[in-house]
Design a protein around this motif. Structure first.
Motif, PDB file in Angstrom:
ATOM      1  N   VAL A 342     -13.206  24.112  14.639  1.00 34.68           N
ATOM      2  CA  VAL A 342     -13.186  24.996  13.462  1.00 34.68           C
ATOM      3  C   VAL A 342     -12.479  24.317  12.299  1.00 34.68           C
ATOM      4  N   GLY A 343     -11.396  23.582  12.593  1.00 32.52           N
ATOM      5  CA  GLY A 343     -10.693  22.868  11.527  1.00 32.52           C
ATOM      6  C   GLY A 343     -11.552  21.778  10.905  1.00 32.52           C
ATOM      7  N   GLN A 344     -12.371  21.110  11.718  1.00 37.76           N
ATOM      8  CA  GLN A 344     -13.215  20.045  11.194  1.00 37.76           C
ATOM      9  C   GLN A 344     -14.415  20.590  10.432  1.00 37.76           C
ATOM     10  N   VAL A 345     -14.878  21.784  10.803  1.00 38.86           N
ATOM     11  CA  VAL A 345     -15.991  22.396  10.082  1.00 38.86           C
ATOM     12  C   VAL A 345     -15.619  22.661   8.637  1.00 38.86           C
ATOM     13  N   GLY A 346     -14.329  22.877   8.393  1.00 42.84           N
ATOM     14  CA  GLY A 346     -13.876  23.103   7.025  1.00 42.84           C
ATOM     15  C   GLY A 346     -14.127  21.929   6.108  1.00 42.84           C
ATOM     16  N   ASN A 347     -14.364  20.754   6.671  1.00 42.21           N
ATOM     17  CA  ASN A 347     -14.660  19.579   5.842  1.00 42.21           C
ATOM     18  C   ASN A 347     -16.037  19.675   5.184  1.00 42.21           C
ATOM     19  N   TYR A 348     -16.844  20.651   5.578  1.00 45.24           N
ATOM     20  CA  TYR A 348     -18.189  20.825   5.015  1.00 45.24           C
ATOM     21  C   TYR A 348     -18.289  22.099   4.159  1.00 45.24           C
ATOM     22  N   LYS A 349     -17.139  22.637   3.775  1.00 48.35           N
ATOM     23  CA  LYS A 349     -17.126  23.945   3.124  1.00 48.35           C
ATOM     24  C   LYS A 349     -17.687  23.922   1.706  1.00 48.35           C
ATOM     25  N   GLN A 350     -17.354  22.929   0.900  1.00 50.87           N
ATOM     26  CA  GLN A 350     -17.775  22.863  -0.502  1.00 50.87           C
ATOM     27  C   GLN A 350     -18.807  21.751  -0.696  1.00 50.87           C
ATOM     28  N   SER A 351     -19.558  21.844  -1.782  1.00 51.33           N
ATOM     29  CA  SER A 351     -20.583  20.837  -2.085  1.00 51.33           C
ATOM     30  C   SER A 351     -20.472  20.390  -3.538  1.00 51.33           C
ATOM     31  N   SER A 352     -20.950  19.185  -3.796  1.00 48.71           N
ATOM     32  CA  SER A 352     -20.934  18.646  -5.157  1.00 48.71           C
ATOM     33  C   SER A 352     -22.048  17.608  -5.264  1.00 48.71           C
ATOM     34  N   SER A 353     -22.386  17.245  -6.517  1.00 50.85           N
ATOM     35  CA  SER A 353     -23.455  16.263  -6.724  1.00 50.85           C
ATOM     36  C   SER A 353     -23.224  15.499  -8.018  1.00 50.85           C
ATOM     37  N   ILE A 354     -23.831  14.314  -8.064  1.00 52.72           N
ATOM     38  CA  ILE A 354     -23.803  13.456  -9.259  1.00 52.72           C
ATOM     39  C   ILE A 354     -25.232  13.000  -9.512  1.00 52.72           C
ATOM     40  N   THR A 355     -25.659  13.047 -10.763  1.00 53.62           N
ATOM     41  CA  THR A 355     -27.030  12.654 -11.120  1.00 53.62           C
ATOM     42  C   THR A 355     -26.995  11.494 -12.096  1.00 53.62           C
ATOM     43  N   LYS A 356     -27.819  10.491 -11.804  1.00 53.54           N
ATOM     44  CA  LYS A 356     -27.940   9.329 -12.681  1.00 53.54           C
ATOM     45  C   LYS A 356     -29.410   9.154 -13.046  1.00 53.54           C
ATOM     46  N   SER A 357     -29.665   8.912 -14.350  1.00 53.98           N
ATOM     47  CA  SER A 357     -31.043   8.770 -14.841  1.00 53.98           C
ATOM     48  C   SER A 357     -31.223   7.437 -15.541  1.00 53.98           C
ATOM     49  N   GLU A 358     -32.452   6.908 -15.484  1.00 56.65           N
ATOM     50  CA  GLU A 358     -32.798   5.660 -16.166  1.00 56.65           C
ATOM     51  C   GLU A 358     -34.211   5.788 -16.725  1.00 56.65           C
ATOM     52  N   THR A 359     -34.321   5.487 -18.006  1.00 59.62           N
ATOM     53  CA  THR A 359     -35.637   5.511 -18.639  1.00 59.62           C
ATOM     54  C   THR A 359     -36.297   4.153 -18.476  1.00 59.62           C
ATOM     55  N   ILE A 360     -37.532   4.165 -18.022  1.00 62.95           N
ATOM     56  CA  ILE A 360     -38.277   2.927 -17.822  1.00 62.95           C
ATOM     57  C   ILE A 360     -39.020   2.624 -19.131  1.00 62.95           C
ATOM     58  N   GLN A 468     -24.420  13.719   3.356  1.00 61.30           N
ATOM     59  CA  GLN A 468     -24.829  13.066   2.110  1.00 61.30           C
ATOM     60  C   GLN A 468     -26.355  12.989   2.000  1.00 61.30           C
ATOM     61  N   GLU A 469     -26.853  13.144   0.776  1.00 57.74           N
ATOM     62  CA  GLU A 469     -28.288  13.054   0.509  1.00 57.74           C
ATOM     63  C   GLU A 469     -28.523  12.333  -0.810  1.00 57.74           C
ATOM     64  N   VAL A 470     -29.648  11.643  -0.863  1.00 62.14           N
ATOM     65  CA  VAL A 470     -30.091  10.992  -2.093  1.00 62.14           C
ATOM     66  C   VAL A 470     -31.506  11.479  -2.383  1.00 62.14           C
ATOM     67  N   ASP A 471     -31.664  12.166  -3.545  1.00 62.36           N
ATOM     68  CA  ASP A 471     -32.972  12.667  -3.970  1.00 62.36           C
ATOM     69  C   ASP A 471     -33.404  11.912  -5.221  1.00 62.36           C
ATOM     70  N   ILE A 472     -34.587  11.280  -5.126  1.00 63.74           N
ATOM     71  CA  ILE A 472     -35.111  10.466  -6.233  1.00 63.74           C
ATOM     72  C   ILE A 472     -36.281  11.229  -6.859  1.00 63.74           C
ATOM     73  N   LYS A 473     -36.231  11.336  -8.198  1.00 57.05           N
ATOM     74  CA  LYS A 473     -37.320  11.965  -8.936  1.00 57.05           C
ATOM     75  C   LYS A 473     -37.897  10.930  -9.909  1.00 57.05           C
ATOM     76  N   VAL A 474     -39.172  10.630  -9.741  1.00 53.95           N
ATOM     77  CA  VAL A 474     -39.887   9.761 -10.688  1.00 53.95           C
ATOM     78  C   VAL A 474     -40.668  10.681 -11.621  1.00 53.95           C
ATOM     79  N   ARG A 475     -40.267  10.720 -12.900  1.00 54.41           N
ATOM     80  CA  ARG A 475     -40.882  11.610 -13.886  1.00 54.41           C
ATOM     81  C   ARG A 475     -41.993  10.838 -14.620  1.00 54.41           C
TER      82      ARG A 475
END
Length: 524
Positions: A342-360, A468-475
């Motif tokens: 139960v104490g270790q499950v607390g390590n997954y309690k919150q979530s956050s993300s960072i987004t990086k974009s590059e124009t081709i 951890q996840e990495v989601d790539i979007k090609v626009r």
């Protein structure tokens, strides 16, 4: 006006006047006191009641259905009372000639039957030996070409069977009085007892009894030996399984893999337990986790060894103390592991993300080519456990956790191609989750109008796995297209298109972004 009662005599309902009821009840009580409450007496009483019901039924008419005291007295006169036929000491039985006679009635005799009892019933009706009638029937069967057999079957169906003692007496032309019913039943009981006595005294009974006892002893001894052998074999199986299971568990916990892996019937997979836990659990909790997991898994294996030795060597011990002690330690370990988890499950309690974009930037590029880069981990060892979403590789002797990115193609709001990479993770707090995102590493390269995407992303050198996840979007701008290389099916995920084509069928083709959505482009 007289009061009436409703009574049940041998399954038949009658209405009876009060004074007649009292006389009938007194008569039945007198009979029960005379014949007693044993099985023979109960059978006599039951047959007498059946005869009484028959007499009353014959007197009942549509105009008069209520039993009167005159009917009861007539019935008693026909049936007789215990006082009428009580034998004095030393006096001989009253002969059948002195008994009242009645008209015979044809029944099938179940006591002297070969098939249906028809010949037995005819013999009683005509006062003949049924054997003579059977001989006549066989002769007639051949003389009449089988017609006699058909007649026998008709009689079998039409003639009722003499079920009770009253009917058997009536079959022989004897009045169904209390005395005759009693005498008939006693003769039947006497005949059965004598037959059983003769059977017990016969050589056949003695030999059969000895044979059955001998066969029973042989079967018992064989079964006893087989059971002992089975218990010993089962005990040896438990000892071997428990012993090597403990070795496999210990080696997996301490060394990191089981040195008894691959042996039959043995628990010992190569699970790399310590290193695996280090990627999920905080360092201080790994040691305690291993100890608790070892106790929870090892105690049942130790119990197998203990039970196996008991079955094989059959020694005596205080089973209750041993069992309760092991159960107590197991429950405490399970409870402690739950608290730790139960104490270790607390390590997954919150979530956050960072987004990086590059124009081709490529004004002359009408089509962007998407391909998967070479697998840089091919030259490095991979650990054989592979969990959905990530795997572990060994690089320069160090275990590195890598994940699988997911790529999607969507519409761009501008005139240029844009690649957006979103890094997401979970953590104990948002800042902690954001820190894990910042440690993630994912790269792709561009050569002219071709983008090469790495098949893996790294979670970081000192990072723990936090989903951890990495989601790539090609626009893709409207009017421009992308080409999906044949190896892109490794990372593309649920790309929406006009024809609703499955991801695996989209590779190796050109796709143009039109107003209605991503559409397969035909190359002429």
């Amino acid at each position: 006006m007289k009061k009436t009662f409703t009574i049940n005599i041998s399954g038949t309902i009658f209405h009876i006047e009060e004074d007649a009821y009292e006389v009938l009840q007194k008569y039945l009580i007198n009979l029960k006191n005379h014949f007693g409450v044993d099985e023979e007496g109960k059978e006599i009483i039951a047959d007498i009641e059946a005869r009484i019901a028959e007499i009353f039924s014959s007197k009942s008419t549509d105009e008069k259905k209520v039993i009167t005291v005159e009917w009861v007295n007539d019935m008693i006169e026909i049936m007789g009372t215990p006082e009428d036929f009580a034998e004095e000491e030393g006096e001989e039985d009253v002969s059948i000639a002195s008994e009242a006679k009645r008209k015979r009635r044809l029944y099938r005799d179940p006591d002297h039957r070969v098939l249906g009892g028809v010949c037995g019933g005819l013999g009683a009706y005509f006062n003949m030996d049924p054997v003579i009638l059977r001989i006549i029937l066989v002769v007639l069967f051949f003389v009449t070409s089988g017609a006699a057999g058909l007649a026998y079957i008709i009689l079998w169906i039409a003639v009722p069977k003499a079920v009770n003692t009253a009917q058997r007496l009536e079959m022989r032309g004897q009045e169904a009085t209390v005395k005759n019913i009693e005498k008939s039943i006693k003769e039947e009981v006497k005949e059965v007892k004598e037959s059983y006595k003769k059977f017990k005294e016969s050589d056949t009974y003695s030999k059969g009894k000895k044979s059955m006892e001998g066969a029973g002893d042989v079967v018992y001894n064989i079964f006893k030996v087989i059971l002992k052998v089975f218990v010993i074999v089962f005990g040896v199986f438990l000892i071997i399984s428990g012993f090597f299971g403990i070795l496999g568990l210990a080696s997996s916990m301490i060394i990191g893999h089981s040195f008894v892996e691959g042996m039959p019937l043995i628990w010992g997979p190569e699970i790399h337990v310590p290193n695996m836990l280090n990627h999920f659990i905080e360092p201080g909790a790994v040691t305690w986790g291993l100890i608790l997991v070892g106790l929870i898994t090892g105690l049942p294996l130790l119990a197998l060894v203990y039970i196996g030795t008991k079955l094989v060597f059959r020694y005596k011990s205080n089973n209750a103390i041993v069992a309760l002690s092991m159960a107590g330690v197991w429950l405490v370990s399970l409870f402690a592991l739950l608290i730790l988890s139960v104490g270790q499950v607390g390590n997954y309690k919150q979530s956050s993300s960072i987004t990086k974009s590059e124009t081709i930037s490529c004004d002359s590029c009408q089509t962007l080519y998407l391909r998967v880069a070479d697998d840089k981990l091919d030259d490095y060892a991979e650990i054989d456990w592979d969990v959905e979403g990530f795997k572990v590789a060994v690089i320069d002797g160090e275990e590195v956790v890598v994940g699988y990115p997911q790529l999607d193609v969507i519409r761009s709001s501008g005139d240029d191609f844009v690649v957006t990479v979103r890094y997401s993770s979970r953590g104990k707090t948002r800042d902690n989750a954001k820190q894990w995102c910042e440690e993630m590493v994912y790269t792709y390269e561009r050569t002219d109008s071709t983008l090469y995407f790495d098949p893996y992303f790294f979670i970081g050198d000192e990072a723990k796995w936090r989903g951890q996840e990495v989601d790539i979007k090609v626009r893709v701008p409207e009017g421009k297209a992308v080409f999906l290389g044949s190896d892109m099916d490794e990372i593309i995920h649920d790309i929406e298109n006009v024809s609703n084509t499955w991801d695996g069928d989209m590779v190796g083709k050109y796709w143009e972004m039109k107003p209605e959505g991503l559409t397969e482009k035909t190359i002429e």
